[in-house]
Design a protein around this motif. Sequence first.
Motif, PDB file in Angstrom:
ATOM      1  N   ILE A 155       0.837  -1.203   0.000  1.00  0.00           N
ATOM      2  CA  ILE A 155       0.000   0.000   0.000  1.00  0.00           C
ATOM      3  C   ILE A 155       0.870   1.251   0.000  1.00  0.00           C
ATOM      4  O   ILE A 155       0.623   2.197  -0.749  1.00  0.00           O
ATOM      5  CB  ILE A 155      -0.972  -0.007   1.198  1.00  0.00           C
ATOM      6  CG1 ILE A 155      -2.040  -1.082   0.993  1.00  0.00           C
ATOM      7  CG2 ILE A 155      -1.610   1.367   1.398  1.00  0.00           C
ATOM      8  CD1 ILE A 155      -2.942  -1.303   2.189  1.00  0.00           C
ATOM      9  N   GLU A 156       1.912   1.240   0.814  1.00  0.00           N
ATOM     10  CA  GLU A 156       2.814   2.393   0.892  1.00  0.00           C
ATOM     11  C   GLU A 156       3.465   2.685  -0.461  1.00  0.00           C
ATOM     12  O   GLU A 156       3.482   3.827  -0.922  1.00  0.00           O
ATOM     13  CB  GLU A 156       3.890   2.129   1.942  1.00  0.00           C
ATOM     14  CG  GLU A 156       4.863   3.274   2.108  1.00  0.00           C
ATOM     15  CD  GLU A 156       5.918   2.996   3.171  1.00  0.00           C
ATOM     16  OE1 GLU A 156       6.966   3.656   3.120  1.00  0.00           O
ATOM     17  OE2 GLU A 156       5.701   2.125   4.030  1.00  0.00           O
ATOM     18  N   VAL A 157       3.980   1.656  -1.110  1.00  0.00           N
ATOM     19  CA  VAL A 157       4.657   1.864  -2.393  1.00  0.00           C
ATOM     20  C   VAL A 157       3.649   2.226  -3.488  1.00  0.00           C
ATOM     21  O   VAL A 157       3.961   3.021  -4.384  1.00  0.00           O
ATOM     22  CB  VAL A 157       5.537   0.644  -2.762  1.00  0.00           C
ATOM     23  CG1 VAL A 157       4.723  -0.535  -3.239  1.00  0.00           C
ATOM     24  CG2 VAL A 157       6.578   1.024  -3.773  1.00  0.00           C
ATOM     25  N   ALA A 158       2.441   1.687  -3.426  1.00  0.00           N
ATOM     26  CA  ALA A 158       1.414   2.059  -4.407  1.00  0.00           C
ATOM     27  C   ALA A 158       1.084   3.542  -4.281  1.00  0.00           C
ATOM     28  O   ALA A 158       0.993   4.254  -5.284  1.00  0.00           O
ATOM     29  CB  ALA A 158       0.161   1.205  -4.198  1.00  0.00           C
ATOM     30  N   LYS A 159       0.905   4.008  -3.050  1.00  0.00           N
ATOM     31  CA  LYS A 159       0.623   5.427  -2.830  1.00  0.00           C
ATOM     32  C   LYS A 159       1.785   6.292  -3.309  1.00  0.00           C
ATOM     33  O   LYS A 159       1.577   7.333  -3.933  1.00  0.00           O
ATOM     34  CB  LYS A 159       0.346   5.687  -1.352  1.00  0.00           C
ATOM     35  CG  LYS A 159      -0.991   5.159  -0.888  1.00  0.00           C
ATOM     36  CD  LYS A 159      -1.203   5.437   0.587  1.00  0.00           C
ATOM     37  CE  LYS A 159      -2.537   4.940   1.082  1.00  0.00           C
ATOM     38  NZ  LYS A 159      -2.723   5.175   2.526  1.00  0.00           N
ATOM     39  N   LEU A 160       2.989   5.860  -3.020  1.00  0.00           N
ATOM     40  CA  LEU A 160       4.183   6.600  -3.423  1.00  0.00           C
ATOM     41  C   LEU A 160       4.243   6.782  -4.941  1.00  0.00           C
ATOM     42  O   LEU A 160       4.621   7.843  -5.444  1.00  0.00           O
ATOM     43  CB  LEU A 160       5.444   5.881  -2.926  1.00  0.00           C
ATOM     44  CG  LEU A 160       6.775   6.517  -3.255  1.00  0.00           C
ATOM     45  CD1 LEU A 160       6.927   7.849  -2.520  1.00  0.00           C
ATOM     46  CD2 LEU A 160       7.910   5.583  -2.873  1.00  0.00           C
ATOM     47  N   HIS A 161       3.838   5.757  -5.671  1.00  0.00           N
ATOM     48  CA  HIS A 161       3.881   5.797  -7.132  1.00  0.00           C
ATOM     49  C   HIS A 161       2.567   6.257  -7.756  1.00  0.00           C
ATOM     50  O   HIS A 161       2.452   6.319  -8.976  1.00  0.00           O
ATOM     51  CB  HIS A 161       4.263   4.422  -7.683  1.00  0.00           C
ATOM     52  CG  HIS A 161       5.696   4.060  -7.454  1.00  0.00           C
ATOM     53  ND1 HIS A 161       6.696   4.402  -8.330  1.00  0.00           N
ATOM     54  CD2 HIS A 161       6.299   3.415  -6.433  1.00  0.00           C
ATOM     55  CE1 HIS A 161       7.854   3.980  -7.871  1.00  0.00           C
ATOM     56  NE2 HIS A 161       7.642   3.365  -6.714  1.00  0.00           N
ATOM     57  N   GLY A 162       1.561   6.534  -6.924  1.00  0.00           N
ATOM     58  CA  GLY A 162       0.276   6.997  -7.440  1.00  0.00           C
ATOM     59  C   GLY A 162      -0.494   5.926  -8.194  1.00  0.00           C
ATOM     60  O   GLY A 162      -1.250   6.229  -9.109  1.00  0.00           O
TER      61      GLY A 162
END
Length: 79
Positions: free
Chosen positions: A42-49
């Motif tokens: 979830i964190e990396v998905a948010k980071l990459h939009g």
Amino acid sequence: MANSMHNVVIGKRQILRELKKNNVAEITIAVDAETQYIASLIEVAKLHGVPYRLSGTMNEISADFGIQVPSGAVGVLKN
């Protein structure tokens, strides 16, 4: 949902590799995956939009995407 092996990547390592290339359209994460695994994706998905969703179990995701083994996450690739 995509069900061709050419349109998805399986598991965190492959998802991360494709995110670096800006090649992931969406991430589906199994609700029964380990808590830290879910949180990190979830964190990396948010980071990459990149949109993500918690949906189904590891076995259900595998069946939906035609994967032979249970998978904690699947990334749908951009066309």
